[in-house]
Design a protein around this motif. Structure first.
Motif, PDB file in Angstrom:
ATOM      1  N   TRP A  64       0.819  -1.219   0.000  1.00 43.57           N
ATOM      2  CA  TRP A  64       0.000   0.000   0.000  1.00 43.57           C
ATOM      3  C   TRP A  64       0.850   1.266   0.000  1.00 43.57           C
ATOM      4  O   TRP A  64       0.345   2.356   0.158  1.00 43.57           O
ATOM      5  N   HIS A  65       2.148   1.088  -0.209  1.00 43.03           N
ATOM      6  CA  HIS A  65       3.028   2.243  -0.354  1.00 43.03           C
ATOM      7  C   HIS A  65       2.685   2.963  -1.656  1.00 43.03           C
ATOM      8  O   HIS A  65       2.293   2.329  -2.639  1.00 43.03           O
ATOM      9  N   PRO A  66       2.803   4.294  -1.696  1.00 37.97           N
ATOM     10  CA  PRO A  66       2.476   5.023  -2.931  1.00 37.97           C
ATOM     11  C   PRO A  66       3.264   4.544  -4.152  1.00 37.97           C
ATOM     12  O   PRO A  66       2.797   4.697  -5.286  1.00 37.97           O
ATOM     13  N   GLN A  67       4.430   3.948  -3.934  1.00 45.06           N
ATOM     14  CA  GLN A  67       5.233   3.450  -5.054  1.00 45.06           C
ATOM     15  C   GLN A  67       5.155   1.937  -5.187  1.00 45.06           C
ATOM     16  O   GLN A  67       6.000   1.332  -5.848  1.00 45.06           O
ATOM     17  N   ALA A  68       4.153   1.325  -4.607  1.00 41.51           N
ATOM     18  CA  ALA A  68       4.089  -0.132  -4.568  1.00 41.51           C
ATOM     19  C   ALA A  68       4.025  -0.752  -5.954  1.00 41.51           C
ATOM     20  O   ALA A  68       4.625  -1.799  -6.202  1.00 41.51           O
ATOM     21  N   ILE A  69       3.303  -0.106  -6.880  1.00 41.15           N
ATOM     22  CA  ILE A  69       3.160  -0.688  -8.223  1.00 41.15           C
ATOM     23  C   ILE A  69       4.506  -0.716  -8.935  1.00 41.15           C
ATOM     24  O   ILE A  69       4.922  -1.750  -9.475  1.00 41.15           O
ATOM     25  N   GLU A  70       5.209   0.398  -8.901  1.00 46.66           N
ATOM     26  CA  GLU A  70       6.500   0.436  -9.593  1.00 46.66           C
ATOM     27  C   GLU A  70       7.539  -0.433  -8.898  1.00 46.66           C
ATOM     28  O   GLU A  70       8.537  -0.836  -9.502  1.00 46.66           O
ATOM     29  N   GLN A  71       7.298  -0.734  -7.603  1.00 48.39           N
ATOM     30  CA  GLN A  71       8.208  -1.620  -6.880  1.00 48.39           C
ATOM     31  C   GLN A  71       7.877  -3.094  -7.124  1.00 48.39           C
ATOM     32  O   GLN A  71       8.604  -3.979  -6.693  1.00 48.39           O
ATOM     33  N   GLY A  72       6.780  -3.341  -7.824  1.00 46.66           N
ATOM     34  CA  GLY A  72       6.441  -4.705  -8.203  1.00 46.66           C
ATOM     35  C   GLY A  72       5.760  -5.521  -7.130  1.00 46.66           C
ATOM     36  O   GLY A  72       5.822  -6.756  -7.151  1.00 46.66           O
ATOM     37  N   PHE A  73       5.054  -4.877  -6.167  1.00 48.67           N
ATOM     38  CA  PHE A  73       4.351  -5.627  -5.129  1.00 48.67           C
ATOM     39  C   PHE A  73       3.147  -6.344  -5.717  1.00 48.67           C
ATOM     40  O   PHE A  73       2.355  -5.754  -6.459  1.00 48.67           O
ATOM     41  N   SER A  74       2.995  -7.611  -5.376  1.00 55.05           N
ATOM     42  CA  SER A  74       1.851  -8.388  -5.824  1.00 55.05           C
ATOM     43  C   SER A  74       0.574  -7.807  -5.242  1.00 55.05           C
ATOM     44  O   SER A  74       0.472  -7.563  -4.043  1.00 55.05           O
ATOM     45  N   GLY A  75      -0.413  -7.589  -6.086  1.00 51.60           N
ATOM     46  CA  GLY A  75      -1.697  -7.075  -5.637  1.00 51.60           C
ATOM     47  C   GLY A  75      -1.767  -5.575  -5.517  1.00 51.60           C
ATOM     48  O   GLY A  75      -2.835  -5.026  -5.218  1.00 51.60           O
ATOM     49  N   ALA A  76      -0.650  -4.858  -5.730  1.00 54.18           N
ATOM     50  CA  ALA A  76      -0.648  -3.409  -5.560  1.00 54.18           C
ATOM     51  C   ALA A  76      -1.548  -2.718  -6.575  1.00 54.18           C
ATOM     52  O   ALA A  76      -2.243  -1.754  -6.245  1.00 54.18           O
ATOM     53  N   ALA A  77      -1.545  -3.202  -7.816  1.00 55.63           N
ATOM     54  CA  ALA A  77      -2.379  -2.580  -8.845  1.00 55.63           C
ATOM     55  C   ALA A  77      -3.862  -2.731  -8.518  1.00 55.63           C
ATOM     56  O   ALA A  77      -4.646  -1.787  -8.673  1.00 55.63           O
ATOM     57  N   THR A  78      -4.249  -3.915  -8.040  1.00 56.61           N
ATOM     58  CA  THR A  78      -5.642  -4.133  -7.653  1.00 56.61           C
ATOM     59  C   THR A  78      -6.026  -3.253  -6.487  1.00 56.61           C
ATOM     60  O   THR A  78      -7.099  -2.636  -6.470  1.00 56.61           O
ATOM     61  N   ALA A  79      -5.122  -3.172  -5.506  1.00 58.41           N
ATOM     62  CA  ALA A  79      -5.390  -2.336  -4.330  1.00 58.41           C
ATOM     63  C   ALA A  79      -5.569  -0.878  -4.726  1.00 58.41           C
ATOM     64  O   ALA A  79      -6.446  -0.179  -4.222  1.00 58.41           O
ATOM     65  N   ALA A  80      -4.744  -0.402  -5.661  1.00 60.54           N
ATOM     66  CA  ALA A  80      -4.820   0.994  -6.087  1.00 60.54           C
ATOM     67  C   ALA A  80      -6.155   1.312  -6.748  1.00 60.54           C
ATOM     68  O   ALA A  80      -6.660   2.433  -6.635  1.00 60.54           O
ATOM     69  N   LYS A  81      -6.756   0.331  -7.425  1.00 55.96           N
ATOM     70  CA  LYS A  81      -8.035   0.540  -8.093  1.00 55.96           C
ATOM     71  C   LYS A  81      -9.214   0.496  -7.123  1.00 55.96           C
ATOM     72  O   LYS A  81     -10.221   1.164  -7.331  1.00 55.96           O
ATOM     73  N   LEU A  82      -9.077  -0.296  -6.067  1.00 56.86           N
ATOM     74  CA  LEU A  82     -10.225  -0.577  -5.210  1.00 56.86           C
ATOM     75  C   LEU A  82     -10.275   0.223  -3.917  1.00 56.86           C
ATOM     76  O   LEU A  82     -11.323   0.299  -3.283  1.00 56.86           O
ATOM     77  N   PHE A  83      -9.152   0.790  -3.494  1.00 59.56           N
ATOM     78  CA  PHE A  83      -9.225   1.577  -2.272  1.00 59.56           C
ATOM     79  C   PHE A  83      -8.661   2.965  -2.523  1.00 59.56           C
ATOM     80  O   PHE A  83      -7.740   3.163  -3.307  1.00 59.56           O
ATOM     81  N   SER A  84      -9.257   3.940  -1.869  1.00 58.05           N
ATOM     82  CA  SER A  84      -8.950   5.346  -2.110  1.00 58.05           C
ATOM     83  C   SER A  84      -7.911   5.847  -1.120  1.00 58.05           C
ATOM     84  O   SER A  84      -8.169   5.922   0.080  1.00 58.05           O
ATOM     85  N   ARG A  85      -6.732   6.218  -1.624  1.00 61.60           N
ATOM     86  CA  ARG A  85      -5.696   6.763  -0.751  1.00 61.60           C
ATOM     87  C   ARG A  85      -6.111   8.108  -0.154  1.00 61.60           C
ATOM     88  O   ARG A  85      -5.879   8.354   1.043  1.00 61.60           O
ATOM     89  N   PRO A  86      -6.734   9.020  -0.932  1.00 59.47           N
ATOM     90  CA  PRO A  86      -7.193  10.276  -0.317  1.00 59.47           C
ATOM     91  C   PRO A  86      -8.169  10.050   0.833  1.00 59.47           C
ATOM     92  O   PRO A  86      -8.105  10.734   1.853  1.00 59.47           O
ATOM     93  N   LEU A  87      -9.082   9.068   0.678  1.00 61.32           N
ATOM     94  CA  LEU A  87     -10.021   8.772   1.749  1.00 61.32           C
ATOM     95  C   LEU A  87      -9.284   8.207   2.956  1.00 61.32           C
ATOM     96  O   LEU A  87      -9.564   8.584   4.104  1.00 61.32           O
ATOM     97  N   LEU A  88      -8.340   7.291   2.715  1.00 61.44           N
ATOM     98  CA  LEU A  88      -7.547   6.733   3.807  1.00 61.44           C
ATOM     99  C   LEU A  88      -6.863   7.842   4.595  1.00 61.44           C
ATOM    100  O   LEU A  88      -6.912   7.871   5.834  1.00 61.44           O
ATOM    101  N   ARG A  89      -6.261   8.780   3.906  1.00 60.06           N
ATOM    102  CA  ARG A  89      -5.534   9.848   4.591  1.00 60.06           C
ATOM    103  C   ARG A  89      -6.479  10.806   5.312  1.00 60.06           C
ATOM    104  O   ARG A  89      -6.126  11.344   6.365  1.00 60.06           O
ATOM    105  N   ALA A  90      -7.667  10.986   4.778  1.00 62.82           N
ATOM    106  CA  ALA A  90      -8.650  11.833   5.461  1.00 62.82           C
ATOM    107  C   ALA A  90      -9.102  11.170   6.763  1.00 62.82           C
ATOM    108  O   ALA A  90      -9.256  11.843   7.796  1.00 62.82           O
TER     109      ALA A  90
END
Length: 317
Positions: free
Chosen positions: A263-289
């Motif tokens: 769930w790191h902001p650079q997780a996709i470019e770092q090649g974490f499994s599932g990071a792309a799916t997580a980025a589509k399904l959960f909102s980082r702005p909402l998490l930070r709010a």
């Protein structure tokens, strides 16, 4: 308010815990039984401190003052009462002695299993850190407590430390118990502190008589409450899948809340499994709010910038 005096030495200790407001009726010689469970997540310093704390608290006389009305007239089971005038009108102040019996226990040495159940059945408060050390507390009686001391764990990717409470779902799933947590904001600030652990135990003693069932969400850590809130306000199917796989895939909610690993902001470019799916399904702005609402209860941690992941050399180069 809880004050203490040591009966094992000439030293005097003055501490305070949360207000002792409770519907629990106590005797004049009230005993609160605590078991601190051995856990591999404690280091040697933690173990020495917890054993010393157990010995000291067991040799200390605590006096608890509660703003509780007496059970019957001015004299009830809670001890002596006297009527006082406050800015809100008459109130009754009850004072009672409180004995805290604390034992450090290695459950692996308590055999057979029936002996473990007997120990749990006569205890009021269960203290441990994450992992299997937390699995036994549901066997305790109604109205008991579990104190989760957590751990300060390295996320490795990126290499930062933040709090972990792990199996807090066990406490959320036992609404006949009340869960308390070590302070997330200070958990990684130098290890477990004796005074902080003592305050947690006295807070538990002060909260006896809590309403059962405990409302949903109240037995979660601040990290757990952030996760629950984002699940309620975003993609429920993603959270359901997360909860089905978090242990086997080492995807704990603390990683999500503190934005490490997948769930790191650079997780996709770092090649974490599932990071792309997580980025589509959960909102980082909402998490930070949501995290902003819990700022004072969480560890202050900004996700560090990661260096670019080295590219694999082309074949034949």
């Amino acid at each position: 308010t809880t004050t203490t005096t040591s009966n094992s030495s000439n030293s005097s200790i003055n501490r305070s815990s949360s207000n002792c407001n409770s519907s629990h009726t106590t005797s004049s010689n009230d005993v609160f039984r605590v078991i601190i469970i051995q856990n591999k997540r404690y280091n040697r310093t933690d173990v020495a401190m917890l054993k010393a704390l157990a010995k000291r608290m067991s040799a200390t006389d605590y006096v608890c003052t509660a703003n509780d009305p007496p059970a019957q007239g001015k004299e009830g089971k809670g001890g002596s009462h006297e009527e006082q005038q406050s800015e809100y009108g008459p109130e009754f102040i009850s004072t009672r002695a409180l004995t805290v019996q604390v034992d450090y226990v290695d459950l692996a040495r308590v055999k057979p299993f029936a002996a473990q159940l007997a120990l749990l059945g006569q205890s009021d408060c269960y203290v441990s850190a994450g992992g299997t050390g937390l699995m036994a507390h549901p066997f305790m009686p109604e109205g008991s407590f579990v104190v989760n001391l957590g751990e300060c764990k390295n996320a490795y990717q990126p290499p930062v430390f933040h709090p972990f409470f792990m199996e807090q779902y066990m406490a959320e799933g036992t609404p006949y118990q009340r869960a308390l947590y070590y302070d997330s904001a200070t958990r990684c600030g130098g290890g477990l502190r004796e005074d902080a652990v003592e305050t947690l135990l006295l807070t538990a003693a002060a909260q006896r008589g809590f309403a059962i069932p405990v409302p949903r969400g109240c037995n979660l850590s601040p990290e757990g409450r952030v996760f629950r809130e984002i699940c309620l306000r975003t993609n429920g199917s993603y959270c359901a899948r997360f909860l089905q796989n978090f242990n086997t895939l080492n995807e704990w909610m603390e990683y999500l809340v503190y934005e490490t690993r997948g769930w790191h902001p650079q997780a996709i470019e770092q090649g974490f499994s599932g990071a792309a799916t997580a980025a589509k399904l959960f909102s980082r702005p909402l998490l930070r709010a949501i995290k902003e609402d819990y700022r004072s209860q969480l560890m202050a941690l900004e996700p560090p910038v990661l260096p670019p992941k080295p590219k694999k050399p082309k074949s034949g180069a």
